[in-house]
Design a protein around this motif. Structure first.
Motif, short mmCIF file in Angstrom:
data_model
loop_
_atom_site.label_atom_id
_atom_site.label_comp_id
_atom_site.label_asym_id
_atom_site.label_seq_id
_atom_site.Cartn_x
_atom_site.Cartn_y
_atom_site.Cartn_z
N ALA A 99 -6.17 15.75 2.62
CA ALA A 99 -5.04 14.83 2.46
C ALA A 99 -5.33 13.48 3.13
O ALA A 99 -4.98 12.42 2.61
N LEU A 100 -6.00 13.53 4.28
CA LEU A 100 -6.34 12.28 4.97
C LEU A 100 -7.31 11.45 4.14
O LEU A 100 -7.12 10.24 3.94
N ASN A 117 -5.84 9.73 1.20
CA ASN A 117 -5.12 8.49 1.52
C ASN A 117 -6.08 7.33 1.73
O ASN A 117 -5.77 6.19 1.38
N TRP A 118 -7.24 7.60 2.31
CA TRP A 118 -8.26 6.54 2.41
C TRP A 118 -8.73 6.11 1.02
O TRP A 118 -8.88 4.92 0.74
N PHE A 148 0.90 5.60 0.35
CA PHE A 148 0.18 6.76 0.86
C PHE A 148 0.99 8.01 0.55
O PHE A 148 2.19 7.95 0.30
N LEU A 162 -6.65 -0.52 5.16
CA LEU A 162 -6.49 0.63 6.06
C LEU A 162 -7.52 0.57 7.19
O LEU A 162 -8.71 0.38 6.95
N GLU A 166 0.00 16.96 10.40
CA GLU A 166 -1.04 17.98 10.18
C GLU A 166 -1.64 18.44 11.51
O GLU A 166 -1.92 19.62 11.70
N ARG A 204 0.85 -1.18 0.00
CA ARG A 204 0.00 0.00 0.00
C ARG A 204 0.89 1.24 0.00
O ARG A 204 1.95 1.24 0.62
N THR A 206 1.42 13.37 4.76
CA THR A 206 0.62 14.56 5.09
C THR A 206 1.43 15.56 5.91
O THR A 206 0.98 16.68 6.13
N ARG A 215 -7.08 6.46 -1.81
CA ARG A 215 -5.95 5.79 -2.45
C ARG A 215 -5.86 4.33 -2.01
O ARG A 215 -5.71 3.42 -2.82
N SER A 216 -5.99 4.14 -0.71
CA SER A 216 -5.88 2.79 -0.16
C SER A 216 -7.00 1.89 -0.68
O SER A 216 -6.78 0.71 -1.00
N ARG A 266 -13.76 2.73 7.41
CA ARG A 266 -13.31 1.32 7.27
C ARG A 266 -14.42 0.49 6.62
O ARG A 266 -14.17 -0.28 5.69
#
Lengths: 404, 375
Positions: free
Chosen positions: B65-66, B69-70, A102, A146, A154, A100, A105, B72-73, B39
């Motif tokens: 940004a957070l 990433n979720w 990422f 995830l 951040e 994975r 940030t 993306r994952s 999730r």
């Protein structure tokens, strides 16, 4: 049975239930002390002991960890080192099980020698907790899904170091503990392993700190404690609440980390200083201090009644753990950044140029029994699991195992 | 062909379902807020398979940004599973998405990298046209190809390729390499202007920072910016003086150009003229402690001394107003004696999120910059 004892027993049961034989769950192992006394990795690294070697998609100073049949590793890539990787390899074959990626940030600035993937990931046996210099704390399950994501960079944008952050998280019970300490902002945080939510956050000395927390195991009525090192000394912290139980305030290094072996604590403070925690875990007694055993970057390792350090010139020193007396010195070829591992009666060192030394120590002397040149920059520490030794460079991950 | 009402309902419900799941993921916040729900949503999207890849990519735009990433994952979980089973992925849709420059650069890059795993030849097809792409990774790949091409060419042909490469170069290593090649060939290169460094400043100081106590003290220039004022400084009366840099990388070197006052601090200010209201990045490099204001608003501060420095060390998103914007920096020197702790300097540039310069629309400032760099 009082509540503290019940809690300690529960913690022990929880750890035992999740801890599979042969796992190496975090930086410097399950006990965070670089000792794998029951493991039997090969002591002759040259020849046919290379079980497999795999190419990596990014740089890293982090060490591999072993969870079941998986070897987990982090890496970072891209022009700004802002692509964060978590990789899972089959421990038998080296094949990639999953990966994975990422996007960082937090800040990714770091010294050219370091990498954003410098902290080693940790695991509770059910999840992976990957941490980076950018202060991204990422939790996946063992299949890479995830579970939660904390962008601590951040959330706390001043808690960074322009040279890079290296402290590796540890897991005690259901808490992931990370030290995020820099000149501009410094804290330690306890995060719930399942939810990712903050259990506690405590202020720490505002000074750059590259050391990693370690574990004071539960004994009797005393529950396990997290030991947090800094330039100010060593604080013993309740992993559930963040409460400081006791504090050694005589200063300590900001690079090599402390270890706990045989119930005593070995701190890189004025050389090495040893503490003996009280039976109830609420205080400590200072034993000895030795300036002749001072470690440079690598943390000291304790095995067979001796402590072993390497100084900045690459000279290895052995000391008596009862007295602190230096027993002997052995010239290795430095410099070393990674911490050696103690296993199978030997010490496994990897220097920054990729030279491996296997040292057989006795009370009288140290003897190099095997050398291997991997010819790549290695700043990481080896891991030992299932009688195999794992080490990574910026470009590769190796497994060394005995032939059958 | 007619589609049955039942099938339409099923399709509609499926789309609503994935939209709800994506919305749930986009709602994640700091402190692991929304992680449990995300999730579940991620798992549902993953079970939905390849049909969810494109909706996930399209939802990157405007995500935190957070959340990115979720997303993306989740994308990777689906793509990974589809790859392992040998199932088809919507290649044409993903390719179109990669080419759509109005979409999120991060999402486009993600799609590109997964397409590349199955079709490595796509790089030859796509990258040459991406020199000015909004995505810095695409630009980097395009510049890399041109650098190789220039290396294989000679004389004027090589110079022409380096010139072209410079148009898209946003990374320091590339620009250094290109500038050297062009200058060796007798060409002029204005690196300051290329990166958008602010080179002309007014500076005042020193003020007292003994024992690092000056960092939190609001000296008069913090209270009100009056370029005609005279202040009580650390060593006597001080007033604003002009300071400019001719350094390629916009470094204002206080230690060299003024003096390395130990245990001191200075204020520097300049005016940047924006052509419109816009979001930009101020990118700062300094080994000293600092505070930065834009139009009187503190945008960031950092009390760290001599832990290394580099170009673009700090990336600070700020909102600029159309017209003049005042940028003010407080920069602090400590009293360390180590040889590696004697720098007293800063470099600041204005750019977009890819690192492309956004030049000041003030013609005077631009001319001064150009003249400074050409000397």
């Amino acid at each position: 049975m009082n509540s503290q004892l019940i809690y300690a027993v529960m913690m022990l049961i929880a750890v035992a239930a999740n801890c599979q034989a042969g796992d190496w769950r975090q930086f410097r192992g399950n006990a965070a002390n670089s000792v794998a006394i029951d493991e039997k990795p090969p002591t002759e690294l040259s020849g046919g002991s290379t079980a497999w070697q795999v190419a990596l998609p990014g740089r890293g100073v982090s060490s591999p960890i072993a969870v079941g049949q998986s070897i987990i590793l982090t890496a970072s890539s891209g022009y700004g080192q802002d692509r964060l990787h978590i990789l899972s390899f089959d421990s038998e074959t080296g094949e990639t099980q999953w990966e994975r990626q990422f996007q960082a940030t937090g800040r990714t600035a770091c010294h050219v020698k370091m990498s954003v993937a410098t902290p080693t990931p940790a695991s509770d046996g059910e999840r992976i907790f990957a941490f980076y210099s950018s202060n991204d704390l990422i939790c996946t399950d063992l299949a890479g899904n995830l579970q939660w994501y904390r962008g601590l960079g951040e959330e706390f944008p001043n808690a960074s170091n322009s040279l890079g952050m290296s402290s590796s998280p540890i897991v005690i019970g259901s808490t992931v503990i990370a030290q995020v300490e820099s000149d501009a902002e410094a804290f330690a945080i306890g995060v719930d392993a399942e939810s990712g939510e903050t259990k506690w956050k405590i202020d720490r000395p505002r000074k750059a700190n590259w050391t990693s927390p370690t574990i004071l195991p539960a004994t009797g009525s005393s529950p396990a404690l997290a030991l947090l090192q800094s330039s100010a000394g060593l604080a013993a912290v309740d992993p559930e609440t963040g409460t400081v139980v006791w504090n050694f305030a005589d200063g300590a290094s900001t690079t090599p980390s402390s270890s706990v072996v045989g119930g005593n604590i070995f701190i890189p403070s004025h050389g090495i200083t040893t503490l003996k925690p009280a039976a109830d875990g609420r205080s400590f007694e200072q034993l000895w201090n030795s300036s002749t055993l001072s470690p440079a970057t690598s943390s000291a390792v304790v095995m067979d009644g001796m402590t072993f350090s390497v100084n900045s010139a690459g000279a290895m020193s052995a000391g008596d753990i009862e007295t602190g007396e230096r027993l002997w010195q052995l010239r290795l070829k430095g410099p070393f950044s990674g911490t050696p591992v103690a296993a199978n009666g030997h010490l496994f060192y990897f220097n920054e140029k990729g030279l491996a030394f296997v040292v057989k120590p006795t009370r009288e002397k140290g003897e190099i029994v095997s050398e291997l040149d991997l010819a790549e920059t290695i700043l990481s520490s080896p891991a030992v699991a299932d009688n195999a030794l794992y080490i990574r460079s910026d470009g590769h991950l190796w497994k060394f195992a005995n032939q059958f | 062909m007619k589609t049955s009402p039942f099938l339409l309902t099923v399709i509609l419900l499926a789309n609503v379902a994935h939209a709800d799941d994506i919305a749930t993921i986009k709602a994640v916040g700091p402190g692991a807020a929304g992680a449990a729900e995300a999730r579940v949503a991620s798992e549902a999207l993953t079970k939905g398979g390849a049909k969810n890849l494109l909706p996930i990519l399209k939802s990157f735009k405007g995500s935190s940004a957070l959340a990115s990433n979720w997303l993306r994952s989740t994308f990777e979980a689906i793509a990974d599973a589809e790859t392992k089973t040998g199932a088809a992925i919507p290649k044409d849709d993903l390719l179109t998405f990669v080419k759509t420059t109005s979409e999120s650069p991060e999402a486009r890059r993600l799609a590109y990298e997964w397409l590349l795993k199955r079709s490595p030849q796509l790089a030859d097809q796509l990258i040459p046209n991406m020199l000015l792409d909004p995505g810095p990774d695409f630009r980097r790949d395009a510049v890399e190809r041109l650098l190789k091409e220039a290396g294989d060419a000679k004389n004027d042909a090589a110079t022409a390729v380096y010139r072209k490469a410079l148009q898209g170069a946003v990374h320091e290593d590339h620009v250094k390499k290109i500038a050297k090649a062009l200058r060796d060939a007798g060409d002029e290169v204005n690196i300051q202007q290329h990166f958008g460094f602010l080179s002309s400043w007014k500076i005042v100081g020193p003020f007292d920072n003994k024992d690092k106590k000056g960092f939190p003290i609001a000296y008069p220039p913090e209270e009100s910016l009056d370029l005609q004022a005279e202040y009580d400084g650390q060593l006597g009366k001080v007033k604003w003086e002009p300071i400019a840099t001719e350094d390629d990388y916009g470094m204002v070197d206080i230690a060299r150009q003024i003096e390395n006052y130990k245990g001191s601090l200075m204020y520097a200010t300049t005016t940047y003229t924006s052509s419109k209201d816009q979001q930009v990045e101020l990118r700062l490099g300094t080994p000293n402690a600092w505070k930065l204001w834009v139009n009187g608003e503190l945008v960031f501060e950092r009390e760290e001394y001599h832990r290394s420095t580099k170009m673009d060390q700090y990336k600070i998103p700020v909102s600029l107003e159309a017209g003049d914007n005042v940028v003010t920096l407080k920069i602090c020197q400590n009293e360390q004696e180590d040889s590696w702790a004697q720098s007293y300097q800063f470099q600041i540039r204005v750019c977009d999120s890819t690192g492309s310069a956004i030049p000041s629309s003030n013609k005077t400032a631009r001319r001064e910059t150009a003249q400074g760099a050409s000397k």
